[in-house]
Write a protein that holds these residues in place. Structure first.
Motif, PDB file in Angstrom:
ATOM      1  N   THR A  26      -4.933   7.772  -5.213  1.00 42.83           N
ATOM      2  CA  THR A  26      -5.677   8.495  -6.252  1.00 42.83           C
ATOM      3  C   THR A  26      -5.206   8.117  -7.652  1.00 42.83           C
ATOM      4  OG1 THR A  26      -6.365  10.685  -7.004  1.00 42.83           O
ATOM      5  CG2 THR A  26      -4.112  10.490  -6.199  1.00 42.83           C
ATOM      6  N   HIS A  27      -6.135   8.332  -8.602  1.00 41.14           N
ATOM      7  CA  HIS A  27      -5.796   8.181 -10.017  1.00 41.14           C
ATOM      8  C   HIS A  27      -5.665   9.554 -10.666  1.00 41.14           C
ATOM      9  CE1 HIS A  27      -6.762   3.910 -10.212  1.00 41.14           C
ATOM     10  NE2 HIS A  27      -7.888   4.155  -9.563  1.00 41.14           N
ATOM     11  N   ASP A  28      -6.009  10.584  -9.900  1.00 35.93           N
ATOM     12  CA  ASP A  28      -6.205  11.919 -10.448  1.00 35.93           C
ATOM     13  C   ASP A  28      -4.883  12.649 -10.691  1.00 35.93           C
ATOM     14  OD1 ASP A  28      -7.014  14.495 -11.018  1.00 35.93           O
ATOM     15  OD2 ASP A  28      -8.613  14.511  -9.489  1.00 35.93           O
ATOM     16  N   PRO A  86      -2.878   1.270 -11.262  1.00 41.13           N
ATOM     17  CA  PRO A  86      -4.116   0.896 -11.941  1.00 41.13           C
ATOM     18  C   PRO A  86      -5.130   0.256 -11.005  1.00 41.13           C
ATOM     19  CG  PRO A  86      -2.266  -0.453 -12.678  1.00 41.13           C
ATOM     20  CD  PRO A  86      -1.707   0.564 -11.764  1.00 41.13           C
ATOM     21  N   SER A  87      -6.360   0.213 -11.490  1.00 38.76           N
ATOM     22  CA  SER A  87      -7.426  -0.400 -10.714  1.00 38.76           C
ATOM     23  C   SER A  87      -7.096  -1.871 -10.469  1.00 38.76           C
ATOM     24  CB  SER A  87      -8.744  -0.271 -11.484  1.00 38.76           C
ATOM     25  OG  SER A  87      -9.777  -0.815 -10.736  1.00 38.76           O
ATOM     26  N   GLY A  88      -7.327  -2.315  -9.261  1.00 42.81           N
ATOM     27  CA  GLY A  88      -7.052  -3.713  -8.916  1.00 42.81           C
ATOM     28  C   GLY A  88      -5.602  -3.968  -8.571  1.00 42.81           C
ATOM     29  N   ALA A  89      -4.803  -2.910  -8.480  1.00 42.66           N
ATOM     30  CA  ALA A  89      -3.377  -3.084  -8.213  1.00 42.66           C
ATOM     31  C   ALA A  89      -3.110  -3.505  -6.769  1.00 42.66           C
ATOM     32  CB  ALA A  89      -2.630  -1.783  -8.522  1.00 42.66           C
ATOM     33  N   GLY A  90      -3.993  -3.105  -5.869  1.00 44.12           N
ATOM     34  CA  GLY A  90      -3.796  -3.493  -4.462  1.00 44.12           C
ATOM     35  C   GLY A  90      -3.747  -2.316  -3.509  1.00 44.12           C
ATOM     36  N   LYS A  91      -4.184  -1.137  -3.962  1.00 42.42           N
ATOM     37  CA  LYS A  91      -4.119   0.055  -3.098  1.00 42.42           C
ATOM     38  C   LYS A  91      -5.030  -0.092  -1.872  1.00 42.42           C
ATOM     39  CE  LYS A  91      -5.434   2.757  -6.493  1.00 42.42           C
ATOM     40  NZ  LYS A  91      -5.543   1.743  -7.587  1.00 42.42           N
ATOM     41  N   THR A  92      -6.266  -0.466  -2.133  1.00 45.34           N
ATOM     42  CA  THR A  92      -7.200  -0.610  -1.007  1.00 45.34           C
ATOM     43  C   THR A  92      -6.737  -1.721  -0.064  1.00 45.34           C
ATOM     44  OG1 THR A  92      -9.020   0.226  -2.354  1.00 45.34           O
ATOM     45  CG2 THR A  92      -9.631  -1.046  -0.409  1.00 45.34           C
TER      46      THR A  92
HETATM   47  N1  LIG Z   1     -12.504  -9.185  -0.492  1.00 45.46           N
HETATM   48  C1  LIG Z   1     -11.770  -9.618  -1.521  1.00 45.46           C
HETATM   49  N2  LIG Z   1     -11.708 -10.930  -1.768  1.00 45.46           N
HETATM   50  C2  LIG Z   1     -10.961 -11.409  -2.773  1.00 45.46           C
HETATM   51  N3  LIG Z   1     -10.222 -10.654  -3.571  1.00 45.46           N
HETATM   52  C3  LIG Z   1     -10.206  -9.339  -3.388  1.00 45.46           C
HETATM   53  C4  LIG Z   1     -11.001  -8.742  -2.330  1.00 45.46           C
HETATM   54  N4  LIG Z   1     -10.799  -7.416  -2.371  1.00 45.46           N
HETATM   55  C5  LIG Z   1      -9.950  -7.174  -3.379  1.00 45.46           C
HETATM   56  N5  LIG Z   1      -9.594  -8.324  -3.981  1.00 45.46           N
HETATM   57  C6  LIG Z   1      -8.656  -8.465  -5.107  1.00 45.46           C
HETATM   58  O1  LIG Z   1      -7.416  -7.955  -4.703  1.00 45.46           O
HETATM   59  C7  LIG Z   1      -6.815  -7.205  -5.754  1.00 45.46           C
HETATM   60  C8  LIG Z   1      -6.495  -5.796  -5.275  1.00 45.46           C
HETATM   61  O2  LIG Z   1      -7.669  -5.131  -4.984  1.00 45.46           O
HETATM   62  P1  LIG Z   1      -7.733  -3.665  -4.369  1.00 45.46           P
HETATM   63  O3  LIG Z   1      -9.118  -3.392  -3.968  1.00 45.46           O
HETATM   64  O4  LIG Z   1      -6.664  -3.567  -3.364  1.00 45.46           O
HETATM   65  O5  LIG Z   1      -7.338  -2.791  -5.641  1.00 45.46           O
HETATM   66  P2  LIG Z   1      -7.263  -1.188  -5.775  1.00 45.46           P
HETATM   67  O6  LIG Z   1      -5.877  -0.896  -6.169  1.00 45.46           O
HETATM   68  O7  LIG Z   1      -7.782  -0.562  -4.571  1.00 45.46           O
HETATM   69  O8  LIG Z   1      -8.244  -0.937  -6.997  1.00 45.46           O
HETATM   70  P3  LIG Z   1      -9.160   0.359  -7.295  1.00 45.46           P
HETATM   71  O9  LIG Z   1      -8.258   1.396  -7.812  1.00 45.46           O
HETATM   72  O10 LIG Z   1     -10.110  -0.120  -8.343  1.00 45.46           O
HETATM   73  O11 LIG Z   1      -9.819   0.712  -6.033  1.00 45.46           O
HETATM   74  C9  LIG Z   1      -7.815  -7.212  -6.905  1.00 45.46           C
HETATM   75  O12 LIG Z   1      -7.384  -8.196  -7.823  1.00 45.46           O
HETATM   76  C10 LIG Z   1      -9.093  -7.625  -6.284  1.00 45.46           C
HETATM   77  O13 LIG Z   1      -9.862  -8.393  -7.175  1.00 45.46           O
END
Ligand SMILES: Nc1ncnc2c1ncn2[C@@H]1O[C@H](COP(=O)(O)OP(=O)(O)OP(=O)(O)O)[C@@H](O)[C@H]1O
Ligand SMILES: [Mg+2]
Lengths: 290, 222
Positions: free
Chosen positions: B195-197, B37-43
């Motif tokens: 990906t979410h796709d 899910p979004s915000g899970a920590g992938k990025t």
């Molecule tokens: N620069 C930042 N500073 C503080 N918290 C952050 C930062 N970047 C991301 N987060 C937090 O870290 C957690 C994981 O974020 P991340 O971007 O890894 O999610 P994601 O899985 O890539 O989401 P998405 O699918 O929406 O891209 C989230 O709770 C986000 O709010």
């Protein structure tokens, strides 16, 4: 030097910075100013040197008006054998009148002194010379240019110190300016820097990008300053005939060498600023870009 | 190729860790998805892989080297072997499409004739041949994404990590891009795609690493 691809150069373009764009003009102006200063310094030195040589190679001996030609001849014979004495000339009445005129009333009937103009070289034994003159003419005056020389030497030295100080300030100002420009330029390009680093640009490569842009401008600035300076010297030479004696080879060199030195300072400053700024951009806790 | 051992990452301004005690390994030549899910920590996981930030806890090795012990230049040299597709593209706005795509090839001097034509070919492949002299500001989201992809693959990287590479393109372009990726994978490039796709994953099946709340919840076989 490694040749750079155009798009890499475009990726990190410092030219957008207003101060950076002024760099060429700053270099031309400051390089010219410092060059003219140095040329003036050397020219002054040359003038002083030539004048000093002239002063040093002549000693005037003032004898009482009532000295007889016979006495004078005796003195001449005694003096000519002193080592360092090259030639002795007796000034005629007209030259003497001209020489002392400023100190005398026009219609004065005061008798004129007799003057010997003695041509000497560096190794003259002044003590022996003076002793010889005074043994025959106890009241004779020997004109000594040394006191005058000292005053002029001090003046020349003061002028040289002043020019040197101003030139140093110019160098420091330009170095600081370049440093500031490179720093702010890199600061303003954080995004481009980050992207370049994402695709694998090393700090060395980024420094090279910066240096190339600085070098390009520095070369234009240096050439501009040298041309401007040379044009000024040429103008002086054309307008005043007497100038060419003082515009020695060294003076012409200075007008080129000083802007070149300024370019070296600019490059070193830019390099140092780029390296330090880039190395401070280590990966931070939350990444370079967030 | 990439090994996570109990890796955690805590953003300095966040309350809790974005990634918590994650362990997994990407083998050389493998192809995996990273989903969740979004915000899970992938990025966040990706950013550690391309060494934008180092783990606050645990040990992460990339190409066999511990990322916490690398200098900025080591990192840059490592990245030359990686292709990265950013979720937010990260194109340079003052460079044209072609110049953006060429960027990784320009780091070692002027491009060769062969590299030039390779750039043109890849731009054609992502369907932007007619826009190669345009600035990114004049492109749509999907077009920018394709430029980002072209830039990531132009160097024939050994490791390709792509964060939502098909998030902004239509289904047929998505398939086209996946085809390009799987082609590279066949030639030996290690592939990790966030990906979410689901449709895309069904089309090109591969094992998935599922992240939830900063932890790996499942490792799914294809
Ligand atoms: N620069 C930042 N500073 C503080 N918290 C952050 C930062 N970047 C991301 N987060 C937090 O870290 C957690 C994981 O974020 P991340 O971007 O890894 O999610 P994601 O899985 O890539 O989401 P998405 O699918 O929406 O891209 C989230 O709770 C986000 O709010
Ligand atoms: Mg994300």
């Amino acid at each position: 030097m490694l040749r750079l691809d155009l798009s890499a150069r475009k990726a990190l373009s410092l030219g957008k910075d207003a101060v950076f764009r002024l760099l060429v003009l700053m270099m031309i102006f400051l390089g010219w100013l410092a060059g003219m200063g140095a040329a003036g310094l050397l020219g002054l030195d040359e003038i002083y040197h030539q004048w000093q040589l002239n002063q040093k190679s002549h000693v005037s001996v003032y004898l009482m008006p009532d000295s007889t030609p016979r006495q004078i001849e005796t003195l001449e014979e005694a003096l000519i054998i002193i080592p360092g004495v090259r030639d002795i000339k007796r000034l005629d009445q007209d030259s003497i009148r001209q020489l002392v005129q400023p100190y005398l009333d026009d219609r004065t009937s005061l008798p004129l002194p007799k003057i010997l103009d003695v041509k000497v070289v560096e190794g003259l034994d002044r003590a022996a010379f003076d002793a010889q003159v005074h043994s025959l003419f106890p009241l004779a005056e020997i004109d000594d240019a040394r006191a005058m020389l000292k005053i002029v030497a001090d003046g020349v030295q003061l002028a040289q110190t002043a020019v040197f100080a101003v030139a140093s300030v110019i160098f420091i100002v330009l170095a600081l300016l370049v440093s500031l420009t490179v720093r702010s330029g890199l600061q303003a390009q954080q995004r481009s820097l980050a992207v370049l680093q994402y695709v694998g640009a090393t700090n060395g490569f980024l420094t090279l990008l910066v240096m190339q842009q600085v070098l390009q401008r520095a070369i234009i600035g240096t050439v501009g300053a040298a041309i401007l300076g040379a044009a000024c010297l040429w103008g002086l030479q054309e307008s005043y005939d007497s100038m060419s004696t003082y515009l020695t080879y060294q003076v012409w060199m200075a007008i080129i060498a000083v802007p070149l030195a300024l370019m070296v300072v600019v490059m070193v400053s830019a390099y140092w600023s780029a390296v330090t700024t880039l190395s401070q951009r280590q990966v931070t806790a939350d990444g370079i870009t967030s | 190729m990439i090994t996570f051992e109990n890796v955690s990452y805590h953003y300095s301004n966040a309350e809790k860790a974005a990634v918590e005690k994650v362990s997994f390994e990407l083998e050389e030549g493998s192809f995996n998805y990273l989903t969740g899910p979004s915000g899970a920590g992938k990025t966040t996981l990706f950013r550690m892989m391309y060494m934008d930030m180092t783990p606050t806890k645990g040990r992460l090795t990339v190409f066999g080297r511990n990322v916490s012990a690398m200098s900025q230049d080591d990192i840059s040299l490592m990245r030359r072997r990686m292709g990265i597709v950013f979720q937010d593209f990260r194109l340079l706005p003052h460079l044209t499409v072609k110049e953006n795509v060429s960027l990784p090839l320009t780091l070692t001097g002027p491009m060769s004739q062969q590299q030039e034509s390779c750039v043109d070919e890849i731009i054609d492949w992502v369907g932007l041949g007619h826009k190669s002299n345009i600035l990114p500001g004049f492109l749509s989201g999907g077009e920018k994404q394709r430029v980002a992809i072209a830039r990531a693959v132009v160097n024939r990287p050994r490791l390709l990590i792509a964060d939502e590479p098909t998030g902004n393109v239509d289904a047929s372009m998505g398939r086209r891009i996946m085809h390009l990726f799987t082609e590279l994978n066949k030639q030996g490039t290690t592939l990790l795609i966030a990906t979410h796709d689901r449709e895309l994953m069904a089309d090109c099946p591969a094992p998935s690493i599922i992240v939830e709340n900063g932890r790996i919840s499942k490792l799914h076989a294809a």
